[in-house]
Design an enzyme around this catalytic site. Structure first.
Site, short mmCIF file in Angstrom:
data_model
loop_
_atom_site.label_atom_id
_atom_site.label_comp_id
_atom_site.label_asym_id
_atom_site.label_seq_id
_atom_site.Cartn_x
_atom_site.Cartn_y
_atom_site.Cartn_z
N ASP A 11 36.05 22.93 38.02
CA ASP A 11 36.59 24.30 38.04
C ASP A 11 36.76 24.71 39.49
OD1 ASP A 11 37.12 27.02 37.86
OD2 ASP A 11 35.06 27.55 37.27
N ASN A 14 38.90 30.47 43.39
CA ASN A 14 39.40 30.92 44.68
C ASN A 14 38.37 30.79 45.79
OD1 ASN A 14 42.18 31.95 44.16
ND2 ASN A 14 41.10 33.22 42.67
N LYS A 18 33.16 24.34 41.13
CA LYS A 18 32.03 24.01 40.25
C LYS A 18 32.41 22.78 39.44
CE LYS A 18 30.09 27.41 37.99
NZ LYS A 18 29.97 28.58 37.07
N ASP A 105 42.10 29.02 34.81
CA ASP A 105 40.69 29.41 34.70
C ASP A 105 40.49 30.44 33.60
OD1 ASP A 105 42.15 31.29 36.18
OD2 ASP A 105 40.48 31.76 37.53
N THR A 195 27.39 55.50 55.22
CA THR A 195 28.70 54.88 54.96
C THR A 195 28.61 53.50 54.34
OG1 THR A 195 29.76 56.18 56.69
CG2 THR A 195 30.87 54.16 56.02
#
EC number: 2.7.1.33
Length: 270
Positions: A11, A14, A18, A105, A195
């Site tokens: 697999d 992006n 795996k 995928d 922030t």
């Protein structure tokens, strides 16, 4: 190589690759993962020879070439099948206008989910570089989905496209969250007081809000219970903010690849 040899499932997402070596009955012999960044290669040195490799690749031609080279270095001339989405496979029907345009995928993941939760209506949420949603009916009909920026990509985009906001990576953002959103959800709304936490929490809640909205809309539309299945590299962070029931599954794509391999083997008469 014999018909009883295992299959190598890969697999290529992006962000990382795996893989798993599985027997014909789906039992896992070995598995691993590695990021695209860096020069690391998958450690296949001690694995038995598979009968075939099966690849879902959404990471582009360079990654495909890297995987092919690794396979050839370890097992010269090993057959490699790169899967594509199609109109129907393994009990799942694809309602995309152009079925082949659906990411491999997502297709393999739906096949894996349909088999794992047979007879159930599903909303599948995958939190990777992109966040994807798929609505899958119990009869295997994929009715459609959504694609949004992933958790890390949201934070990085804000830092890169504003003058004063920091660019947070996933590691830094995880440290800032530290269970605070889940705890706040039990006592009231969460509002950050600096922030970086505002940014990390805001992106996390944006992801969770999208999923919860679509889960509720789907149940209202179908008038049946819908199981929410979550997975992906950012599943820990986003799932901690969800206020709806959900089930985690960490190997949907590899599970789907195993089913595709098994179906193809039956078609070949192996």
């Amino acid at each position: 190589m014999t018909s009883g040899a295992p299959d190598l499932l890969i697999d290529a997402g992006n962000s990382r690759i795996k893989w798993a070596l599985v027997t014909a009955d789906g039992s896992q012999i070995a598995a691993g993962a590695l990021p695209h960044s860096g020069a690391d290669q998958p450690d296949w040195s001690d694995l038995p020879t598979p009968c075939r490799a099966w690849l879902s690749n959404v990471a582009g031609e360079n990654v495909a070439a890297r995987i092919a080279a690794s396979l050839d270095a370890r097992w010269p001339q090993l057959p490699l099948t790169t899967i594509r989405a199609c109109a129907q496979q393994c009990g799942v029907t694809n309602s995309y206008t152009t079925p082949q345009a659906l990411g491999s995928d997502r297709w393999a993941g739906m096949i894996g989910a349909h088999a794992a939760f047979l007879g159930e209506h599903l909303l599948i949420a995958t939190f990777g570089t992109a966040t994807t949603l798929e609505a899958l009916r119990a009869d295997g009909c994929f009715v459609g989905g959504l694609i949004a920026p992933g958790w890390s990509l949201m934070m990085r985009s804000l830092g890169e496209h504003t003058a004063q906001l920091p660019t947070l990576d996933a590691h830094a953002a995880r440290g800032l969250l530290d269970g605070s959103i889940a705890a706040a959800g039990r006592s009231g709304p969460f509002f950050a007081t600096d922030t970086p936490r505002s940014l990390s929490a805001g992106c996390t809640l944006a992801q969770a809000g999208l999923v919860e909205r679509m889960w509720r809309d789907l149940q209202d539309e179908w008038q049946v219970p819908v199981r929410l299945v979550v997975s992906g590299g950012a599943v820990d962070e986003v799932a901690s903010a969800l206020k709806v029931p959900h089930t985690r599954h960490d190997s949907l794509v590899l599970s789907g690849l195993a089913l595709i391999a098994a179906e193809r083997a039956l078609e070949r008469g192996n």
